[in-house]
Each structure stands twice: as C-alpha cells, then as structure tokens.
Design an enzyme around this catalytic site. Structure first.
Site, short mmCIF file in Angstrom:
data_model
loop_
_atom_site.label_atom_id
_atom_site.label_comp_id
_atom_site.label_asym_id
_atom_site.label_seq_id
_atom_site.Cartn_x
_atom_site.Cartn_y
_atom_site.Cartn_z
N ASN A 102 -9.80 26.82 25.37
CA ASN A 102 -8.50 26.54 24.75
C ASN A 102 -7.99 27.81 24.10
O ASN A 102 -8.44 28.19 23.02
CB ASN A 102 -8.64 25.42 23.71
CG ASN A 102 -7.30 24.98 23.14
OD1 ASN A 102 -6.40 25.79 22.93
ND2 ASN A 102 -7.16 23.70 22.88
N ARG A 156 -14.98 32.31 30.12
CA ARG A 156 -13.88 31.36 30.28
C ARG A 156 -13.46 30.82 28.92
O ARG A 156 -14.27 30.31 28.16
CB ARG A 156 -14.32 30.21 31.17
CG ARG A 156 -13.22 29.22 31.51
CD ARG A 156 -13.79 28.12 32.37
NE ARG A 156 -12.78 27.42 33.12
CZ ARG A 156 -13.04 26.48 34.02
NH1 ARG A 156 -14.30 26.16 34.28
NH2 ARG A 156 -12.07 25.88 34.66
N PHE A 176 -18.82 28.35 7.78
CA PHE A 176 -19.11 29.77 8.04
C PHE A 176 -20.59 30.11 7.88
O PHE A 176 -20.95 31.26 7.68
CB PHE A 176 -18.28 30.67 7.12
CG PHE A 176 -16.84 30.29 7.04
CD1 PHE A 176 -16.03 30.36 8.15
CD2 PHE A 176 -16.30 29.83 5.86
CE1 PHE A 176 -14.69 29.99 8.10
CE2 PHE A 176 -14.96 29.46 5.79
CZ PHE A 176 -14.16 29.54 6.91
N GLY A 186 -16.67 32.14 17.93
CA GLY A 186 -16.63 31.97 16.48
C GLY A 186 -17.03 33.21 15.70
O GLY A 186 -16.49 33.48 14.63
N GLU A 187 -17.97 33.98 16.23
CA GLU A 187 -18.49 35.14 15.50
C GLU A 187 -17.78 36.45 15.87
O GLU A 187 -17.56 37.29 15.02
CB GLU A 187 -20.00 35.31 15.77
CG GLU A 187 -20.80 34.03 15.91
CD GLU A 187 -20.93 33.24 14.63
OE1 GLU A 187 -20.70 33.79 13.55
OE2 GLU A 187 -21.26 32.04 14.72
N THR A 245 -6.74 27.36 20.14
CA THR A 245 -7.75 27.27 19.08
C THR A 245 -8.65 28.51 19.09
O THR A 245 -9.13 28.94 18.03
CB THR A 245 -8.60 26.00 19.23
OG1 THR A 245 -9.19 25.96 20.54
CG2 THR A 245 -7.75 24.75 19.04
N THR A 286 -13.50 24.66 13.94
CA THR A 286 -13.41 25.54 15.11
C THR A 286 -12.63 24.91 16.26
O THR A 286 -12.23 25.61 17.19
CB THR A 286 -14.82 25.88 15.61
OG1 THR A 286 -15.54 24.66 15.82
CG2 THR A 286 -15.57 26.70 14.58
#
Length: 735
Positions: free
Chosen positions: A628, A625, A240, A701-702, A631, A467
């Site tokens: 996955n 896009r 993180f 991720g953020e 995830t 991730t």
C-alpha cells in the site's frame, strides 16, 4: 465477468481510519465496567539502595482506597523461585516490579495505590511514606567506559586483518560519535485494564505489540492457566518498540486484580513513561582506511552502550558496517557498561539507527579527506553481497535508490567545498546517507473463513501499532481471493487468535501477510475441491491454477462462462474455514535479504544564531513489493521526521547526582513539530524479489529513520564547515 483490479500496490485508505477519527476505536485505558478500580504507581526517589519502611496508614485511611500494594503484601509470583522471560527479553534477570526491597533505578515502582477513581488513587499515593537506605549510584556511561565488558550477542567474525589494513592505508580516519538516551513517547501512554470475569478468568486490554507475549508472560509470572487469560489490543496508539516487552503496569494491574478479586486499571503518566526502556546512550569509534582513490581497505567499528545491572541489553549496532560496503578487512566489536538504570529497549530501527549514523558520518568524513563526492564514494565501495554472511542479496536496488534520489534532489549541483551555498543570512548544506535494514520473516499463523454472507473473514493475533496492518492484511486477502476490499474483514489484536510474532522489525507484512495469503489459498483449495466433487462438475480434472476466483465466483480460466457462486458451494451451513502455519521459505537460507535506502537532505543554518532548519528531504527506498503506497509513504514520512528529531532535538537528560531523568514530559523532551519540518519527498524504487517471501515484500517500518540523522549531520557540516559528532546537533555545539 467483471475483473476485479488487484488491491495490492494500491493506495487504499485505512480500513480502520473512520473508527479512529470518530472515536469508535478504543484503546487499553478506555475499556471500563461498573466497579472498575484504578491504580496509581508510586516510584522510587533514589537510584540505588533499599527500602527500609513503607508507611501506608494515611493512604488507607482515605475513603475509597482499597489497597496499597508493595513487595510486602503482593501476591506470590511463580518467578519468586525462578526467573521468567518474554519474547523480547535481554540476557540476565528481567525486572520484577515489587519483587523485594532492592532499588535498582530511579523511578522504580515501589507501591501501587488502588482506589475507586484515578484522582483518589493519585492523592492517596502522595500520602504513602517510604524510607530508604541510599547507596552510591552510577548513571554516566562516559565516566565508566573502562568498565565495559563484551556484549553477549554473537557478532560476525572478523575478516582479514583490519589493523594491518588500516596501518597500510594511504588514508585513515579515526573518529568518535556520541548519541544520547532517547525515549519512545508514543501518543498513547502504557496502560493495562484487567477485567475479572464472572468465572474468575482475566480479560486484559493491554498496550502491547504482542498480545500472546503479554499472555504468556502473565501466565508464567502468576502460574495461571493460559485458557483463563486473554489479552486484547485491537488498537495501539503508537509503540515504536516500547510495547515489545510487557511493561510493569501490566504486572501491577494483574497483581491488584488477583489480590482484590476486582477489575483494575493501571495507566502510566507521561513522566512514568520514562521509567522503563529507551534507546541507549552510545559511544562509537570508527577507523576507516582507504586507498588514495577512496576504496575501502580496512574498517574497525566499536560501539559501547549502556545497560542495566540486571540485564545485558544488546542490539545490532556495528553489524551494518560489515555489510553495507565492500571491504575485505573488517573488525566489529560491541561492549556494554552496566549502570543503575532500567534496561534499554528496542526503539525504531534498533541498532541500525545508531550504527548507520556513525558509519555514514564517517563515510562523509572519508569523502572529504579523499576530496570526492560522498555519493561517488559510496558507489565506489558498493557491495553486491553481504560479506558478513558470505551470501548474495536476494535483491538489492540501492544503486537505483542512489540514482533516483540524487536526480530528484538535484545532487549533481552540489559543490564539494563546505560553506559554498548561501541564501542571505542562511548557510545552505546538502548531505546524504545510505540505509539498510534486514528483511525479516518469522513463523506466523492465520485463519480464513467464508460464510453464506459472502464476507471473507481473516484473523491473526498480530497487532496494529499504527502501521496500517488492518489495511495491508485486508489487501493481501482481497487480492488472493479476487474480492473487493469491502467484502474482507481482518481481525487482529487478540491472544485467542492464530499465533503471530511480536509486531516489530518491519516483519509483519512478510510474516503475517504470508500466513494470510496461504490461509486464503488453503480456503480456495477447499472450495475448489467441493466444486470438483459435484456431479457433472465443469471443474472435474482441473487444477487450482486452471481456475479463477473473482467477485465471489469460481470460474474456469479457459471458459469464464463456466462459473459457480461461492455461496452455492458453502450453502446455508457453517462457514468454511482454513488455518495455516506459515514459515519462511527454505530458499531464503542461501541469500541475505535487506531493505535499502538513500536519503538526501538540505539544511539551512542561521549563521549568527546557529539555528538549523531542515528545508528539504528526499528519501528513496527499495523495499520489494509495496502493498500500500499510501500507508507505506506515511511510514517513511514518520521515520524521516523522527530522524530529523534524532539529529537536532531528541535527548533525555539525566542529572547524574540524582540518577534521575529531568526532562520527563513532552514539554521538555523535544521532538519535531509541524513548524520544524520542510518538504519531504518519498520515492519507492521498483524492486522485484522472488525469494524473500511470496508477496515479495520487505517491510518499511524501520528503514525510514535509518540514515536520516547522518544525512542531516553531513548537511550541517557542508553548510558550516563544522563537524559535530555528538547528537543532537544543538546551536550551542555549532556556535
């Protein structure tokens, strides 16, 4: 010919999942060898001063203790004469463990005890006596706001005249928001295992978000040849942002290994995880001026954050206020207060998680002042371009996020008045917020090779901090080569592999993914050239676009029966390989690229006890896009949970008399658990972006955490009619 369905966009299970759940995946503190020694860090009891004496005789008398390392007997560092930096360094002089007798913050490492076992090292550390000369310290940001100085970070220039626009606005709100220190606390604590090889070189297993950054750092500090230092991090148990900079256990482990000529492991305890970077405490002041209908006319955003005395840590806190909404008169300012603490460090959505909390709460307050729906206010002030940069967005589906999220949540049924919804003894509130995060891409390299066994092997030095990098890169490579994912192997987490940036900023898929894709294209081109050059080739005179790679075969698009096995092109010799260095497309320079989101939250507040429960969340995300969905959804879920914790629970408390954090463990540092979390629904809004990168992917991720704390705070106000402007929103503040 069998047509292989492209794995891009498919909810593929993690390719490393079995290794993790069966315990085959090994982390930094799990590599061992006969004779491995263990180090225990001894931290300072004071927040500021200097060391007068260190008495290690009792510790050295313990059988099995090999070394008590301090500033007095450490190996010489190249940085003794000059400062050194890493890829995520702040302005100033980075912290140097065991550098000299100066104490810069409470918990600073003052000695390392090295022994045969971890238990023995801990016991011996308790026998080391340190005498200090204590000096007055300052650790309270709010008591020193008048000492703030301008941050070194370059801010977007002011546009228009914000003060005049605010003074002339029909409505003007002026508000202040406070946020506390937060610590990363990944499940895997930081550790470094330094294995001294027979030739004297170092093989290091480190908890890091960038193996090559750790390698470069160690080589700089100790003047070592990069060819003799290899850093690995095949698996990382969360980070993180805490692994962006090399933490002090790495330096100490290498010091001890060089001093003794032995392999050494240094693993930090959970309390020691509170003795380096963190999300800084901030005070944010916003002024919003609007016409009577709510259209923004002026905006001023000042953020004051804490930093250490030896570095000026800066992050993008206020910039978002100049780009999320249309406003022609904007002034942004960011200032720092140096304290006797360690330097802060990037934490998930650094800057944005804080800046958007304040901005989106202020927008909610403006909506209340105008007496219009908060979503309507945001649509009224929608920005089609990034005014900070004067550029259009490469894509922006935020309106679709607002619409789809609101429809799924049922936002149209929300009454304007607070305290209008009730279920028995619980007050119900609905809040929302928008979110934005820059869509970054950095230079990255990758290598792809194909051998006679038909397995496509791709590699890059990037990491996977949980991730799903292993899986996403496998999908990118498989899609480009037309292979099933079972015939692709992706390798990462090794400084000897092709260059990769730090894993952070939601940039890994766009950066490393682009390199992987281009490496596969380069390898296909080599295979195609071999096929064209064969005597009587059916591919002579064709271009790469006129052929197809699928199921391990090369075929003509206009005549699929004209095909050849890739294994026949490679033969029995060495695998064929290609390596590329990928860079952002120059077309990006004309655009601003960002990921956007809209978060809708329902809270239930016990009217008598002030207890807040988040019962429902809908997060709608536009991230280009999605490689996955499975995830990626997990990333958003994790971000939402963290945002709930940020709003209601998470806070590192410091006793300013001691300058020391008091809740430095997972019993007292409160984070959400399963019982705290209600229903979370994630929507991915379709968004095509032909500019951001060849994959069209922006990273997520953020963005999952951005706006969540604000949405919760706004929902609490809607439920109770009480506006709490200091995080976390605990029951004492509500009562």
């Amino acid at each position: 010919m069998t047509v292989v369905r492209s794995p891009l966009g498919q909810p593929l299970d993690r390719v490393d999942g079995v290794s993790k759940v069966t315990g085959q995946a090994r982390y930094a503190a799990e590599f061992t060898e006969p004779g491995l020694l263990h180090g225990c860090v001894l931290g300072s009891r004071i927040a500021r001063g200097r060391i007068l004496a260190i008495d290690a005789e009792d510790a050295m008398d313990v059988a099995g203790v090999h070394l008590v390392l301090s500033h007095r007997n450490r190996p010489r560092m190249a940085a003794d004469d000059e400062s050194y930096e890493d890829a995520d360094a702040a302005e100033g002089s980075p912290f140097r463990p065991l550098y000299d007798e100066r104490i810069l913050y409470s918990g600073q490492p003052v000695a390392l005890v090295v022994a045969d076992t971890p238990e023995l090292a801990r016991y011996a550390a308790s026998l080391v006596h340190v005498e200090y000369e204590e000096e007055a310290h300052e650790t309270d940001l709010c008591g020193l706001l008048e000492h703030a100085h301008a941050a070194p970070a370059k801010l977007p220039p002011a546009r228009g005249d914000a003060d005049a626009a605010l003074a002339g606005s029909a409505l003007c709100i002026e508000v202040e928001y406070l946020s506390p220190v937060e610590h990363h606390n990944p499940l895997e604590p930081h550790a470094s295992t330094v294995l001294v090889q027979p030739d004297g070189s170092l093989l290091i297993h480190d908890k890091t978000q960038g193996t090559q950054n750790s390698q470069s750092y160690i080589c700089q500090v100790f003047g070592l040849d990069p060819k003799r230092v290899r850093v690995c991090a095949a698996f990382v148990g969360g980070a993180f942002g805490s692994g962006l900079r090399p933490q002090y256990q790495l330096t100490l482990a290498v010091m001890a290994a060089l001093k003794l000529g032995r392999s050494v492991r240094v693993a930090l305890s959970r309390p020691q995880m509170f003795t380096f970077g963190y999300r800084p405490r901030t005070v944010q002041r916003l002024r919003l001026g609007a016409a009577a209908n709510g259209r923004l006319q002026g905006l001023s955003h000042l953020a004051i954050g804490q930093t250490s005395r030896f570095e000026d840590f800066t992050e993008h806190v206020v910039e978002w206020s100049g780009m999320l909404y249309q406003c022609d008169n904007v002034h942004l300012d960011y200032r720092l207060v140096p304290l006797d603490v360690h330097t802060p460090l990037d934490m998930r959505a650094p800057g944005a998680a804080l800046g958007l909390y304040a901005l989106e709460c202020a927008m909610d307050e403006l909506a209340c002042a105008v007496a219009i729906d908060p979503l309507q206010l945001r649509l009224l002030n929608y920005a089609d371009a990034n005014q900070n940069e004067g550029k259009p967005f490469s894509s922006k589906a935020l309106r679709d996020c607002y619409r789809q999220g609101a429809e799924r949540f049922g936002w149209s049924r929300r009454p304007l008045e607070p305290r209008s919804l009730r279920d028995g003894h619980e007050l119900i509130g609905w809040g929302m917020a928008g979110g934005v995060w820059e869509a970054l891409q950095m230079p990255a390299s990758a290598k792809a090779s194909l051998g006679g066994d038909g397995i496509l092997r791709v590699s890059s030095a990037t990491t996977d901090i949980g991730t799903g990098t292993y899986t996403a890169m496998t999908q990118v490579a498989a899609a480009e080569f037309g292979l099933p994912v079972e015939r692709v192997a992706f390798r990462l987490g090794d400084s000897s592999l092709p260059t990769a940036p730090l894993q952070g900023g939601s940039a890994t898929v766009s950066s490393v993914g682009t390199a992987v894709q281009q490496a596969c294209v380069a390898l296909k081109s080599k295979l195609f050239d071999i096929a064209r050059q064969r005597p009587g080739s059916a591919f002579a005179g064709l271009t790469l676009e006129q052929v197809c790679f699928a199921e391990g075969r090369l075929s003509r698009r206009d005549d699929p029966d004209q095909a050849i096995e890739l294994s026949d092109l490679i033969g029995s010799g060495a695998p064929l390989e290609a390596r590329v260095d990928a860079k952002p497309d120059p077309r990006r320079e004309a655009f601003s690229s960002a990921t956007h989101s809209a978060v809708f939250v329902e809270v239930r507040v016990d009217e008598a006890l002030g207890r807040v429960r988040v019962s429902r969340v809908v997060s709608a995300v536009a991230a280009g896009r999605v490689v996955n969905p499975k995830t990626t959804r997990s990333q958003i879920l994790g971000g939402v949970v963290w945002g709930i914790g940020m709003a209601l629970q998470e806070e590192t408390l410091i006793d300013h008399r001691l300058g020391r954090y008091m809740n430095h463990d997972l019993a007292e540092y409160h984070v959400p658990v399963h019982a705290d979390i209600g229903e979370i629904e994630v929507l991915f809004v379709e968004e095509e972006d032909l500019v951001v990168n060849a994959l069209g992917s922006k990273g997520v991720g953020e963005i999952g955490i951005v706006g969540v704390a604000a949405a919760v705070a706004n929902a609490v106000y809607h439920a109770t009619g009480r506006r709490v402007r200091e995080l976390p929103i605990t029951l004492d503040k509500l009562l």
